[in-house]
Enzyme design. Structure first.
Site, PDB file in Angstrom:
ATOM      1  N   SER A  92       0.815  -1.218   0.000  1.00  0.00           N
ATOM      2  CA  SER A  92       0.000   0.000   0.000  1.00  0.00           C
ATOM      3  C   SER A  92       0.844   1.263   0.000  1.00  0.00           C
ATOM      4  O   SER A  92       0.415   2.308  -0.495  1.00  0.00           O
ATOM      5  CB  SER A  92      -0.950  -0.001   1.207  1.00  0.00           C
ATOM      6  N   PRO A 150      -1.273   3.253   4.148  1.00  0.00           N
ATOM      7  CA  PRO A 150      -2.513   3.421   3.373  1.00  0.00           C
ATOM      8  C   PRO A 150      -3.480   2.245   3.505  1.00  0.00           C
ATOM      9  O   PRO A 150      -4.692   2.441   3.448  1.00  0.00           O
ATOM     10  CB  PRO A 150      -2.012   3.566   1.940  1.00  0.00           C
ATOM     11  N   TYR A 151      -2.954   1.029   3.688  1.00  0.00           N
ATOM     12  CA  TYR A 151      -3.842  -0.123   3.831  1.00  0.00           C
ATOM     13  C   TYR A 151      -4.747   0.036   5.049  1.00  0.00           C
ATOM     14  O   TYR A 151      -5.977  -0.089   4.963  1.00  0.00           O
ATOM     15  CB  TYR A 151      -3.035  -1.419   3.950  1.00  0.00           C
ATOM     16  N   GLY A 152      -4.149   0.304   6.221  1.00  0.00           N
ATOM     17  CA  GLY A 152      -4.937   0.482   7.430  1.00  0.00           C
ATOM     18  C   GLY A 152      -5.875   1.669   7.330  1.00  0.00           C
ATOM     19  O   GLY A 152      -7.016   1.624   7.807  1.00  0.00           O
ATOM     20  N   SER A 154      -7.247   2.794   4.583  1.00  0.00           N
ATOM     21  CA  SER A 154      -8.359   2.423   3.702  1.00  0.00           C
ATOM     22  C   SER A 154      -9.398   1.603   4.462  1.00  0.00           C
ATOM     23  O   SER A 154     -10.609   1.769   4.268  1.00  0.00           O
ATOM     24  CB  SER A 154      -7.847   1.647   2.483  1.00  0.00           C
TER      25      SER A 154
END
Length: 319
Positions: A92, A150-152, A154
């Site tokens: 991410s 960014p993953y968390g 999102s």
């Protein structure tokens, strides 16, 4: 007599989705939706598909970003288990736009389809990544959330959309924050998979940091049990719940467990820790225990052993 429900599992060919489908089909009708993207070796996905089809599960190749097609697919569905996402904390960082589009836009598509088609329950797989590097352990559902990748982030945005749909559209929703899941059919980009396959091939294991960082590792069978319990429990509608094992184990200890099962020692290569990796995680399970009577029955060791055995049986098939 239990009513046969029609369940849709998005991301149904993936690690957790596959295990969930395999258990759901024992009592319900199941459709697995997956886009079969090439984020990791598609051969594993094809193997998962074949196994699910043999068990009577319908597999549909489609992208959750295709709203019109997903709307048609969800028309007669009772329960949606939304697991489809672009995973990978490190990935991410390099591909934030892709991760946001897939995870957030895709989830909004599924939510809107669920609303329009009057789905009776929407169950979402979020992540402990939403907590970030919180110093409060164990992590409670009302702990502060500060994603560091960014993953968390999102996943946190998805949670907010889900809460909105619950509050403003009366969509029956449940959010599960999953901690580090282990077990058979794990994704090849995940640490335990890499440790196992590298040890089997006498290749050095790369450890980011000094290996003392800890995780709350949870057997995938415990996760599946919680998801299935969520189907008809009225107490958890609108709730956010942790799913973990409730204890911390270091990366170094996990490697020792793998070494003991395989029967040889690993060549370890320690390198710089990625700043997007959380230092420690541990789930507070008091809420899910109270509302869902959740108990992690299956051990981390059992999950690791089943993954080792699966990889050993299929080692020549994987790149």
């Amino acid at each position: 007599m239990e009513i046969l429900l029609k369940c849709l599992v998005t991301g149904g060919i993936g690690f957790i989705g596959f295990n969930l489908c395999r258990k759901l089909i024992e009592s319900h009708e199941v459709i697995a939706l997956d886009n079969f993207n090439a984020y990791y070796d598609v051969k594993l996905k094809e193997m998962n598909k074949e196994d699910l089809v043999q068990k009577g599960i319908k597999v549909i190749k489609e992208d959750i970003l295709n709203y019109e097609k997903v709307k048609r697919i969800t028309k007669d569905i009772d329960i949606i288990f939304h697991l489809a996402a672009q995973p990978g904390v490190r990935y991410s960082l390099a591909h934030p736009l892709e991760v946001f589009k897939t995870n957030v836009d895709g989830t909004l598509n599924i939510l809107e389809c669920a609303r329009k088609n009057k789905i009776s329950r929407f169950i979402f797989a979020s992540s402990s990544s939403v907590y970030g590097n919180s110093t409060e352990l164990p992590l409670k559902e009302d702990s502060e959330v500060h994603p560091i990748a960014p993953y968390g982030l999102s996943k946190l945005v998805c949670e907010n959309y889900i809460h909105f749909y619950y509050k403003h559209y009366n969509l029956p929703t449940v959010i599960f924050r999953l901690f580090s899941v282990v077990g058979e059919r794990q994704r090849p980009d995940m640490g335990i998979y890499k440790f196992i396959i590298n040890l089997l091939r006498d290749t050095p294991l790369t450890i980011f940091g000094d290996g003392t960082q800890t995780r709350d590792w949870c057997n995938v069978k415990n996760v599946v049990d919680a998801f299935i319990k969520a189907i008809d429990n009225p107490k958890i509608i609108g709730e956010t719940l942790n799913i973990g094992h409730g204890e911390r184990i270091s990366v170094n200890k996990i490697i020792e467990i793998i070494e003991n099962f395989i029967g040889k020692r690993a060549k370890r290569l320690y390198t710089k820790r990625n700043e997007a990796d959380m230092l420690h995680t541990q789930a507070d399970l008091s809420k899910i225990t109270k509302l869902l009577n959740y108990q992690p029955k299956y051990s981390i060791e059992e999950g690791i052993k089943s993954e080792i055995e699966f990889i050993q049986r299929n080692l020549e098939k994987f790149s």
